[in-house]
Design a protein around this motif. Structure first.
Motif, short mmCIF file in Angstrom:
data_model
loop_
_atom_site.label_atom_id
_atom_site.label_comp_id
_atom_site.label_asym_id
_atom_site.label_seq_id
_atom_site.Cartn_x
_atom_site.Cartn_y
_atom_site.Cartn_z
N HIS A 191 0.82 -1.19 0.00
CA HIS A 191 0.00 0.00 0.00
C HIS A 191 0.87 1.26 0.00
CE1 HIS A 191 -3.98 1.71 0.67
NE2 HIS A 191 -3.31 2.69 1.24
N PHE A 192 1.86 1.23 0.89
CA PHE A 192 2.75 2.38 1.04
C PHE A 192 3.53 2.65 -0.25
CE2 PHE A 192 7.06 3.89 2.08
CZ PHE A 192 6.74 5.14 2.59
N SER A 212 2.92 1.62 -3.35
CA SER A 212 2.04 2.01 -4.46
C SER A 212 1.67 3.48 -4.33
CB SER A 212 0.76 1.19 -4.49
OG SER A 212 1.03 -0.14 -4.26
N HIS A 213 1.40 3.89 -3.11
CA HIS A 213 1.00 5.26 -2.86
C HIS A 213 2.11 6.24 -3.26
CE1 HIS A 213 -2.43 7.13 -0.99
NE2 HIS A 213 -1.64 8.15 -0.80
N GLU A 214 3.35 5.87 -2.86
CA GLU A 214 4.49 6.72 -3.19
C GLU A 214 4.67 6.81 -4.69
OE1 GLU A 214 6.90 8.28 -0.78
OE2 GLU A 214 4.88 8.10 0.04
N LYS A 227 2.55 6.29 -7.02
CA LYS A 227 1.45 7.05 -7.63
C LYS A 227 1.76 8.55 -7.58
CE LYS A 227 -2.92 8.11 -6.43
NZ LYS A 227 -3.90 7.93 -5.39
N LEU A 268 -3.38 -0.76 -5.72
CA LEU A 268 -3.88 -0.12 -4.50
C LEU A 268 -5.31 -0.57 -4.18
CD1 LEU A 268 -2.87 3.64 -4.39
CD2 LEU A 268 -2.61 1.96 -2.59
N ASN A 286 -6.61 -2.54 -0.96
CA ASN A 286 -7.70 -2.02 -0.12
C ASN A 286 -8.84 -3.02 -0.01
OD1 ASN A 286 -6.56 0.38 0.58
ND2 ASN A 286 -7.30 1.44 -1.23
#
Ligand code: ADP
Length: 448
Positions: A227-228, A230-232, A234, A281, A285
């Protein structure tokens, strides 16, 4: 020829009857114990194959063992492998024992003293053997007052309390405590063996539950990391996207034709990257259960038409016809319009176009027995039996899908299935094999 006189024969007959009756009685009671044990083992097996937390598993085990064999008390302690402390996991009591316990007002936390100070428990640990005692207070020495435990013992007619080590791979992971209203010596050998047989099953079931708990925790950590990351990513991709779009829109002044061409390719690739990361992501989720679906009534028809419209260019590029058949009237359903229309429908049409090098695509939306059926039929590459096994699973892209779709990730259908499952619908695919095209279906409940 007679070997015995009449009286001797009568005596013999009656003693034979007595011994036959005794042996029948013994066999019958052994049979009863055997049946009870088998039924208990079956129940414990059923419990052990559930993937549940150790606490819930412990509760189910003690309740089942207690009620099957009518024990007064069944308890499980687990042992911490580092500090060797015993912790109560779960207890079950007979009604009369529970009543006596609540009358005594004693705390229901049945923790024991340090094992080193408890001679009875310590010997079970050092010898790795079961032990029994007439005194229930041997378990709670120095923790619960002797008189209190004596009152419980009397109220529940407890005659024996036995402790069994729960052993896995030679290591003690816990302790099973049984209190019964019979003297230990009155238990037949058969009964003793039957207890020993289910103690092993309890140990295995508990070990499995702890492994499951560890696995779930490590999965959670891994999900958190995905999650972390992918977020970065993105975030970086979004900056690139804005920069390339800016170049193309002339925000940085005139640029050469080469730079423009390069920026167009880079922008398209960056957008694909964003979609991929967003899919990862969303999958993460969905697995963590952190996605809240926004359930509202909506008409599926415009969602389908929008998704078709978005694919017209791509289809025209391949000179491919998109044939659409939609039944009359609205297609009202309750659900998350963004997820159903924006993801599921869009993904299925998008896949059909991607995985069909040439030919045609038929899209239909019909009503059938109170259900909405959406279908996309293509004349594309089809699906092999091997690939069918992984369809709708995370990362379940086809073995050769990358040859037709360079951006294949195998997340789209996984997400689609999670979304449709959350809407209590069905999603499935049919294909007669490679080169024979595929049809993907979605069935959803129509609003009355
Ligand atoms: P992706 O397309 O990114 O690989 P999906 O989850 O959407 O991910 O699809 C998973 C796999 O299902 C694809 O890799 C492909 O093998 C197969 N597939 C999906 N749609 C079709 C289709 N219309 N025709 C043939 N194969 C398909």
């Amino acid at each position: 020829m007679r070997f015995f006189g009449k009286k001797a024969a009568t005596d013999l007959a009656s003693s034979t009857i007595t011994s036959v009756t005794e042996s029948l009685y013994k066999q019958n009671s052994e049979l009863a114990v055997r049946n009870k044990t088998l039924s208990l083992l079956r129940q414990l097996y059923q419990i052990s194959i559930q993937t549940i937390e150790p606490e819930s598993l412990g509760k189910k085990i003690v309740d089942t063992v207690r009620s099957s064999l009518e024990f007064e008390l069944v308890g499980i302690f687990t042992i911490n492998s580092t500090d060797k402390k015993l912790t109560p996991l779960s207890f079950a009591f007979s009604d009369r024992l529970r009543e006596a316990m609540s009358k005594s007002g004693e705390s229901t936390n049945l923790g024991v003293s340090d094992i080193a100070d408890n001679e009875f428990l310590l010997s079970i640990f050092t010898e790795k053997k079961s032990r029994h005692t007439e005194k229930l207070d041997h378990i709670w020495t120095g923790v619960i007052p002797k008189e209190t435990v004596a009152a419980w013992t009397e109220a529940a007619h407890i005659k024996t309390t036995a402790g069994y080590p729960l052993i896995i791979n030679g290591e003690i992971m816990g302790l099973l405590i049984l209190s019964l209203n019979r003297e230990y010596d009155s238990l037949t050998k058969f009964e003793q063996e039957s207890i020993a047989s289910f103690v092993d099953v309890v140990a295995i079931a508990l070990d499995k539950a702890y492994l499951y708990q560890e696995l779930a925790a490590s999965n959670n950590r891994q999900e958190g990391l995905i999650h972390f990351i992918s977020h970065e990513i993105k975030g970086f991709l979004a900056k690139n996207e804005a920069a390339f779009a800016g170049i193309l829109e002339g925000d940085y002044g005139d640029v050469s034709a080469e730079a423009k061409e390069l920026s167009e390719i880079a922008l398209a690739d960056t957008r694909k990257g964003v979609t991929t990361v967003m899919d990862i992501l969303s999958a993460s989720n969905l697995k963590k259960g952190t996605i809240k679906f926004d359930m509202k009534p909506f008409d599926l028809k415009p969602a389908v038409l929008d998704a078709v419209k978005d694919q017209l260019d791509a289809a025209a590029h391949k000179s491919m016809a998109l044939n659409v058949h939609i039944d009359d009237g609205a297609f009202m359903m309750s659900g998350d319009e963004k997820e159903i229309g924006g993801h599921v429908i869009r993904n299925l049409i998008d896949n059909a176009v991607k995985y069909t090098p040439k030919g045609s695509i038929d899209i239909s939306l019909v009503k059938q027995d109170g259900k909405i059926i959406f279908a996309v039929k293509d004349s594309g590459i089809g699906i092999t039996d091997e690939d069918k096994k992984h369809l709708f699973t995370e990362g379940g892209r086809g073995k050769d899908s990358i040859k037709t779709n360079v951006n294949s990730t195998g997340y789209g259908l996984f997400i689609a299935k999670q979304v449709i499952d959350a809407h209590k619908g069905r999603i499935w695919a049919e294909s007669e094999g490679p080169g024979k095209g595929s049809t993907f279906y979605v069935e959803l409940e129509m609003m009355k």
